[in-house]
Design a protein around this motif. Structure first.
Motif, PDB file in Angstrom:
ATOM      1  N   THR A  58       0.831  -1.204   0.000  1.00 14.37           N
ATOM      2  CA  THR A  58       0.000   0.000   0.000  1.00 14.37           C
ATOM      3  C   THR A  58       0.865   1.254   0.000  1.00 14.37           C
ATOM      4  OG1 THR A  58      -1.736  -1.178   1.204  1.00 14.37           O
ATOM      5  CG2 THR A  58      -1.829   1.228   1.229  1.00 14.37           C
ATOM      6  N   GLU A  59       1.893   1.269   0.818  1.00 11.09           N
ATOM      7  CA  GLU A  59       2.794   2.419   0.868  1.00 11.09           C
ATOM      8  C   GLU A  59       3.510   2.607  -0.458  1.00 11.09           C
ATOM      9  OE1 GLU A  59       5.064   1.137   4.232  1.00 11.09           O
ATOM     10  OE2 GLU A  59       4.004   2.505   5.591  1.00 11.09           O
ATOM     11  N   GLN A  60       3.913   1.515  -1.077  1.00 13.36           N
ATOM     12  CA  GLN A  60       4.584   1.596  -2.375  1.00 13.36           C
ATOM     13  C   GLN A  60       3.648   2.151  -3.438  1.00 13.36           C
ATOM     14  OE1 GLN A  60       5.969  -2.399  -3.045  1.00 13.36           O
ATOM     15  NE2 GLN A  60       7.747  -2.148  -1.705  1.00 13.36           N
ATOM     16  N   GLN A 103       3.948   5.637  -5.569  1.00 12.65           N
ATOM     17  CA  GLN A 103       3.906   5.694  -7.030  1.00 12.65           C
ATOM     18  C   GLN A 103       2.870   6.702  -7.512  1.00 12.65           C
ATOM     19  OE1 GLN A 103       3.221   1.621  -8.156  1.00 12.65           O
ATOM     20  NE2 GLN A 103       5.392   1.087  -8.028  1.00 12.65           N
ATOM     21  N   VAL A 104       1.722   6.757  -6.853  1.00  9.69           N
ATOM     22  CA  VAL A 104       0.683   7.724  -7.215  1.00  9.69           C
ATOM     23  C   VAL A 104       1.187   9.144  -6.979  1.00  9.69           C
ATOM     24  CG1 VAL A 104      -1.600   8.620  -6.567  1.00  9.69           C
ATOM     25  CG2 VAL A 104      -1.256   6.166  -6.872  1.00  9.69           C
ATOM     26  N   GLN A 154       1.675  12.035  -9.847  1.00  9.97           N
ATOM     27  CA  GLN A 154       1.050  13.355  -9.741  1.00  9.97           C
ATOM     28  C   GLN A 154       2.104  14.458  -9.781  1.00  9.97           C
ATOM     29  OE1 GLN A 154      -1.039  12.686  -6.039  1.00  9.97           O
ATOM     30  NE2 GLN A 154      -2.999  12.468  -7.113  1.00  9.97           N
ATOM     31  N   TRP A 155       3.198  14.260  -9.068  1.00  4.81           N
ATOM     32  CA  TRP A 155       4.272  15.247  -9.051  1.00  4.81           C
ATOM     33  C   TRP A 155       4.823  15.452 -10.462  1.00  4.81           C
ATOM     34  CZ3 TRP A 155       9.390  14.835 -10.462  1.00  4.81           C
ATOM     35  CH2 TRP A 155      10.185  15.947 -10.171  1.00  4.81           C
ATOM     36  N   LEU A 156       5.041  14.356 -11.187  1.00  2.03           N
ATOM     37  CA  LEU A 156       5.589  14.455 -12.532  1.00  2.03           C
ATOM     38  C   LEU A 156       4.611  15.155 -13.474  1.00  2.03           C
ATOM     39  CD1 LEU A 156       7.981  13.899 -14.322  1.00  2.03           C
ATOM     40  CD2 LEU A 156       7.074  11.595 -14.728  1.00  2.03           C
ATOM     41  N   GLY A 157       3.326  14.874 -13.353  1.00  2.00           N
ATOM     42  CA  GLY A 157       2.328  15.562 -14.166  1.00  2.00           C
ATOM     43  C   GLY A 157       2.345  17.062 -13.922  1.00  2.00           C
ATOM     44  N   GLN A 158       2.423  17.460 -12.663  1.00  2.00           N
ATOM     45  CA  GLN A 158       2.486  18.884 -12.327  1.00  2.00           C
ATOM     46  C   GLN A 158       3.786  19.524 -12.817  1.00  2.00           C
ATOM     47  OE1 GLN A 158       0.051  20.834 -11.080  1.00  2.00           O
ATOM     48  NE2 GLN A 158      -1.222  19.013 -11.291  1.00  2.00           N
ATOM     49  N   LYS A 159       4.865  18.769 -12.755  1.00  2.00           N
ATOM     50  CA  LYS A 159       6.162  19.273 -13.224  1.00  2.00           C
ATOM     51  C   LYS A 159       6.110  19.551 -14.726  1.00  2.00           C
ATOM     52  CE  LYS A 159      10.791  19.558 -12.910  1.00  2.00           C
ATOM     53  NZ  LYS A 159      11.485  20.539 -12.137  1.00  2.00           N
ATOM     54  N   ILE A 160       5.513  18.649 -15.485  1.00  2.14           N
ATOM     55  CA  ILE A 160       5.393  18.850 -16.933  1.00  2.14           C
ATOM     56  C   ILE A 160       4.573  20.100 -17.219  1.00  2.14           C
ATOM     57  CG2 ILE A 160       4.436  17.917 -19.080  1.00  2.14           C
ATOM     58  CD1 ILE A 160       5.098  15.100 -17.887  1.00  2.14           C
ATOM     59  N   LEU A 161       3.456  20.266 -16.516  1.00  2.00           N
ATOM     60  CA  LEU A 161       2.632  21.463 -16.723  1.00  2.00           C
ATOM     61  C   LEU A 161       3.409  22.728 -16.372  1.00  2.00           C
ATOM     62  CD1 LEU A 161      -0.889  20.394 -15.405  1.00  2.00           C
ATOM     63  CD2 LEU A 161      -0.063  20.481 -17.760  1.00  2.00           C
ATOM     64  N   ALA A 162       4.172  22.689 -15.296  1.00  2.00           N
ATOM     65  CA  ALA A 162       4.942  23.865 -14.895  1.00  2.00           C
ATOM     66  C   ALA A 162       6.020  24.200 -15.927  1.00  2.00           C
ATOM     67  CB  ALA A 162       5.577  23.626 -13.523  1.00  2.00           C
ATOM     68  N   ALA A 209       1.541  11.563 -14.693  1.00  2.00           N
ATOM     69  CA  ALA A 209       2.351  11.039 -15.785  1.00  2.00           C
ATOM     70  C   ALA A 209       2.971   9.717 -15.384  1.00  2.00           C
ATOM     71  CB  ALA A 209       3.447  12.034 -16.165  1.00  2.00           C
ATOM     72  N   THR A 210       2.944   8.799 -16.339  1.00  2.00           N
ATOM     73  CA  THR A 210       3.651   7.531 -16.193  1.00  2.00           C
ATOM     74  C   THR A 210       4.793   7.563 -17.197  1.00  2.00           C
ATOM     75  OG1 THR A 210       2.353   6.371 -17.872  1.00  2.00           O
ATOM     76  CG2 THR A 210       1.477   6.377 -15.606  1.00  2.00           C
TER      77      THR A 210
END
Length: 89
Positions: free
Chosen positions: A5-7, A11-12, A16-24, A38-39
């Motif tokens: 569950t922690e893993q 990953q989620v 989410q962080w990567l998706g926001q980074k791309i938008l930024a 983003a995956t």
């Protein structure tokens, strides 16, 4: 050792962080984005309204440039409205 569950939660959060980074990096941070994640294969952006979805369509090049600048292997960008896929590019 972390539980499964922690893993999964980690990953989620990373997606989410990567998706926001791309938008930024693309300078596209509309206020009406419900979520972006983003995956290694896709960037998914879920929007509240059609105006926001079309904004992403108009700025496809900015998204692709951000993905390339970050050297990500993403091949698909999926735009959704309220959780339903509208289009891919």
């Amino acid at each position: 050792m972390a539980t499964i569950t922690e893993q999964l939660l980690d990953q989620v959060k990373q997606a989410q962080w990567l998706g926001q980074k791309i938008l930024a990096v693309s300078s596209l941070i509309p206020h009406n984005v419900i979520y972006a994640f983003a995956t290694d294969k896709a960037l998914v952006i879920n929007c509240k309204d059609y105006e926001t979805t079309w904004q992403f369509d108009e700025h496809q090049c900015d998204l692709w440039q951000a993905i390339r600048r970050l050297q990500l292997p993403i091949q698909t960008v999926q735009i959704e409205r309220q959780g339903k896929v509208l289009y891919n590019f």
